[in-house]
Motif scaffolding. Structure first.
Motif, PDB file in Angstrom:
ATOM      1  N   VAL A   1       0.859  -0.910   0.025  1.00 33.88           N
ATOM      2  CA  VAL A   1       0.051  -0.034  -0.002  1.00 33.88           C
ATOM      3  C   VAL A   1       0.757   1.360  -0.030  1.00 33.88           C
ATOM      4  O   VAL A   1       0.666   2.291  -0.820  1.00 33.88           O
ATOM      5  N   ILE A   2       1.691   1.262   0.960  1.00 28.50           N
ATOM      6  CA  ILE A   2       2.847   2.265   1.012  1.00 28.50           C
ATOM      7  C   ILE A   2       3.584   2.616  -0.455  1.00 28.50           C
ATOM      8  O   ILE A   2       3.476   3.805  -0.927  1.00 28.50           O
ATOM      9  N   GLN A   3       3.981   1.595  -0.845  1.00 25.89           N
ATOM     10  CA  GLN A   3       4.563   1.826  -2.297  1.00 25.89           C
ATOM     11  C   GLN A   3       3.583   2.214  -3.268  1.00 25.89           C
ATOM     12  O   GLN A   3       4.035   2.979  -4.293  1.00 25.89           O
ATOM     13  N   GLY A   4       2.461   1.793  -3.170  1.00 30.42           N
ATOM     14  CA  GLY A   4       1.720   2.234  -4.278  1.00 30.42           C
ATOM     15  C   GLY A   4       0.953   3.646  -4.129  1.00 30.42           C
ATOM     16  O   GLY A   4       0.881   4.490  -5.209  1.00 30.42           O
ATOM     17  N   LEU A   5       1.079   4.001  -3.130  1.00 30.39           N
ATOM     18  CA  LEU A   5       0.618   5.404  -2.563  1.00 30.39           C
ATOM     19  C   LEU A   5       1.844   6.288  -3.210  1.00 30.39           C
ATOM     20  O   LEU A   5       1.450   7.208  -3.586  1.00 30.39           O
ATOM     21  N   THR A   6       2.828   5.901  -3.103  1.00 31.99           N
ATOM     22  CA  THR A   6       4.124   6.636  -3.602  1.00 31.99           C
ATOM     23  C   THR A   6       3.793   6.845  -5.105  1.00 31.99           C
ATOM     24  O   THR A   6       3.972   7.792  -5.876  1.00 31.99           O
ATOM     25  N   LEU A   7       3.700   5.571  -5.842  1.00 33.82           N
ATOM     26  CA  LEU A   7       3.755   5.908  -7.370  1.00 33.82           C
ATOM     27  C   LEU A   7       2.458   6.518  -7.742  1.00 33.82           C
ATOM     28  O   LEU A   7       2.336   7.234  -8.774  1.00 33.82           O
ATOM     29  N   GLN A   8       1.184   6.407  -7.140  1.00 36.26           N
ATOM     30  CA  GLN A   8       0.056   7.248  -7.392  1.00 36.26           C
ATOM     31  C   GLN A   8       0.372   8.736  -7.126  1.00 36.26           C
ATOM     32  O   GLN A   8       0.004   9.509  -7.847  1.00 36.26           O
ATOM     33  N   ALA A   9       0.914   9.141  -6.078  1.00 34.11           N
ATOM     34  CA  ALA A   9       1.427  10.557  -5.808  1.00 34.11           C
ATOM     35  C   ALA A   9       2.380  10.862  -7.069  1.00 34.11           C
ATOM     36  O   ALA A   9       2.432  11.915  -7.337  1.00 34.11           O
ATOM     37  N   ARG A  10       3.326  10.014  -7.798  1.00 32.73           N
ATOM     38  CA  ARG A  10       4.110  10.542  -8.612  1.00 32.73           C
ATOM     39  C   ARG A  10       3.218  10.554  -9.888  1.00 32.73           C
ATOM     40  O   ARG A  10       3.876  11.489 -10.655  1.00 32.73           O
ATOM     41  N   ASP A  11       2.362  10.064  -9.955  1.00 30.72           N
ATOM     42  CA  ASP A  11       1.331  10.073 -11.104  1.00 30.72           C
ATOM     43  C   ASP A  11       0.499  11.505 -11.103  1.00 30.72           C
ATOM     44  O   ASP A  11      -0.496  11.397 -11.878  1.00 30.72           O
ATOM     45  N   GLY A  12       0.536  12.047 -10.049  1.00 29.69           N
ATOM     46  CA  GLY A  12      -0.445  13.186  -9.992  1.00 29.69           C
ATOM     47  C   GLY A  12      -1.720  13.084  -9.008  1.00 29.69           C
ATOM     48  O   GLY A  12      -2.601  13.958  -9.059  1.00 29.69           O
ATOM     49  N   ALA A  13      -1.812  11.963  -8.389  1.00 29.42           N
ATOM     50  CA  ALA A  13      -2.926  11.685  -7.573  1.00 29.42           C
ATOM     51  C   ALA A  13      -3.020  12.647  -6.228  1.00 29.42           C
ATOM     52  O   ALA A  13      -1.831  13.385  -5.908  1.00 29.42           O
ATOM     53  N   THR A  14      -4.113  13.174  -5.976  1.00 30.28           N
ATOM     54  CA  THR A  14      -4.422  14.176  -4.945  1.00 30.28           C
ATOM     55  C   THR A  14      -4.254  13.555  -3.545  1.00 30.28           C
ATOM     56  O   THR A  14      -4.289  12.506  -3.588  1.00 30.28           O
ATOM     57  N   GLN A  15      -4.235  14.386  -2.701  1.00 31.18           N
ATOM     58  CA  GLN A  15      -4.231  13.890  -1.276  1.00 31.18           C
ATOM     59  C   GLN A  15      -5.615  13.091  -0.802  1.00 31.18           C
ATOM     60  O   GLN A  15      -5.698  12.065  -0.048  1.00 31.18           O
ATOM     61  N   THR A  16      -6.817  13.745  -1.474  1.00 29.87           N
ATOM     62  CA  THR A  16      -7.978  13.251  -1.148  1.00 29.87           C
ATOM     63  C   THR A  16      -8.117  11.817  -1.850  1.00 29.87           C
ATOM     64  O   THR A  16      -8.721  10.902  -1.298  1.00 29.87           O
ATOM     65  N   GLN A  17      -7.540  11.566  -3.066  1.00 25.70           N
ATOM     66  CA  GLN A  17      -7.574  10.537  -3.642  1.00 25.70           C
ATOM     67  C   GLN A  17      -6.806   9.374  -2.902  1.00 25.70           C
ATOM     68  O   GLN A  17      -7.236   7.924  -2.713  1.00 25.70           O
ATOM     69  N   LEU A  18      -5.429   9.875  -2.427  1.00 24.94           N
ATOM     70  CA  LEU A  18      -4.762   8.898  -1.430  1.00 24.94           C
ATOM     71  C   LEU A  18      -5.547   8.546  -0.286  1.00 24.94           C
ATOM     72  O   LEU A  18      -5.266   7.480   0.420  1.00 24.94           O
ATOM     73  N   HIS A  19      -5.961   9.358   0.501  1.00 20.14           N
ATOM     74  CA  HIS A  19      -6.696   9.243   1.581  1.00 20.14           C
ATOM     75  C   HIS A  19      -7.944   8.066   1.603  1.00 20.14           C
ATOM     76  O   HIS A  19      -8.140   7.189   2.313  1.00 20.14           O
ATOM     77  N   LYS A  20      -8.426   8.111   0.303  1.00 13.44           N
ATOM     78  CA  LYS A  20      -9.416   7.000   0.169  1.00 13.44           C
ATOM     79  C   LYS A  20      -8.939   5.580   0.002  1.00 13.44           C
ATOM     80  O   LYS A  20      -9.426   4.728   0.463  1.00 13.44           O
ATOM     81  N   VAL A  21      -7.753   5.521  -0.430  1.00 11.28           N
ATOM     82  CA  VAL A  21      -6.715   4.404  -0.406  1.00 11.28           C
ATOM     83  C   VAL A  21      -6.511   3.897   0.859  1.00 11.28           C
ATOM     84  O   VAL A  21      -6.723   2.426   1.202  1.00 11.28           O
TER      85      VAL A  21
END
Length: 218
Positions: free
Chosen positions: A184-204
């Protein structure tokens, strides 16, 4: 006499007493490490050249080698600097949280704040800095892998502490939980790198924590 440009380290040494040798007092090692760290963090180890580093640090290549050693040595120093100043403070979070679940939840949400910061590269440097490196940098990749495994081991140890404290069942699948939340932590990193917002990552993270009870149901 002609004017000749000098870098910061050389200029500083000109003001110091000649009998003293070594690094100039007015050279800010911390500022240099921060600048180098940001380059490695943004572009990765292999894509960051010595020329990029000397330009950002405003010193010459000989001064860089004198102060920090080779490129790999500087990179390792930058990784340590990142872990101390930029990464999520996993140890105090895990020590202060009352339960393993609370510890992981705080850690994940705090990590998101670190993964998306104004005027700083996105993602976790431990993950993104050695992505797509060639075989010539295997030693560097191995050292960073060891750092990641050390962080992963902290997850495992906190889960074991949860069993000792009684907030996880004795037969909780520690290895599976460790692998899952590390992923999950690694996925959050890649999503953040791809432009995901904090709101999107909070849902994850919300969904990831809902799964906690599936792992640890009594």
């Amino acid at each position: 006499m002609t004017d000749k440009p000098v870098d910061e380290a050389v200029a500083c040494s000109m003001d110091a007493p000649k009998k003293k040798r070594g690094r100039p007092k007015c050279f800010s090692e911390q500022q240099a490490l921060e600048k180098a760290m940001l380059l490695f963090w943004e572009y990765g180890y292999e894509a960051t050249s010595i020329s990029d580093l000397t330009h950002a640090l405003e010193i010459t290549a000989p001064s860089l080698y004198s102060c920090f050693g080779d490129k790999a040595s500087l990179f390792y120093r930058c990784i340590d600097y990142y872990l101390e100043h930029e990464a999520c403070p996993i140890v105090p979070i895990f020590e202060q949280a009352k339960t393993a679940k609370v510890a992981f939840e705080i850690y994940l949400y705090n990590s998101i704040q670190r993964l998306i910061q104004p005027n700083k590269p996105s993602g976790c440097m431990l993950i993104v800095a050695t992505v797509n490196c060639s075989e010539q940098t295997q030693q560097v990749q191995q050292k960073i892998l060891e750092k990641r495994l050390q962080e992963k081991e902290k997850l495992r140890q906190r889960l074991k502490q949860g069993i000792l404290d009684g907030d996880l069942v004795p037969d909780a699948p520690i290895e599976e939980m460790t692998d899952f939340y590390a992923t999950v932590i690694q996925g959050l990193t890649l999503q953040a790198r791809d432009g995901a917002t904090q709101t999107q990552l909070h849902k994850v993270v919300e969904h990831a924590m809902r799964l906690w009870n599936l792992f640890s149901a009594k």
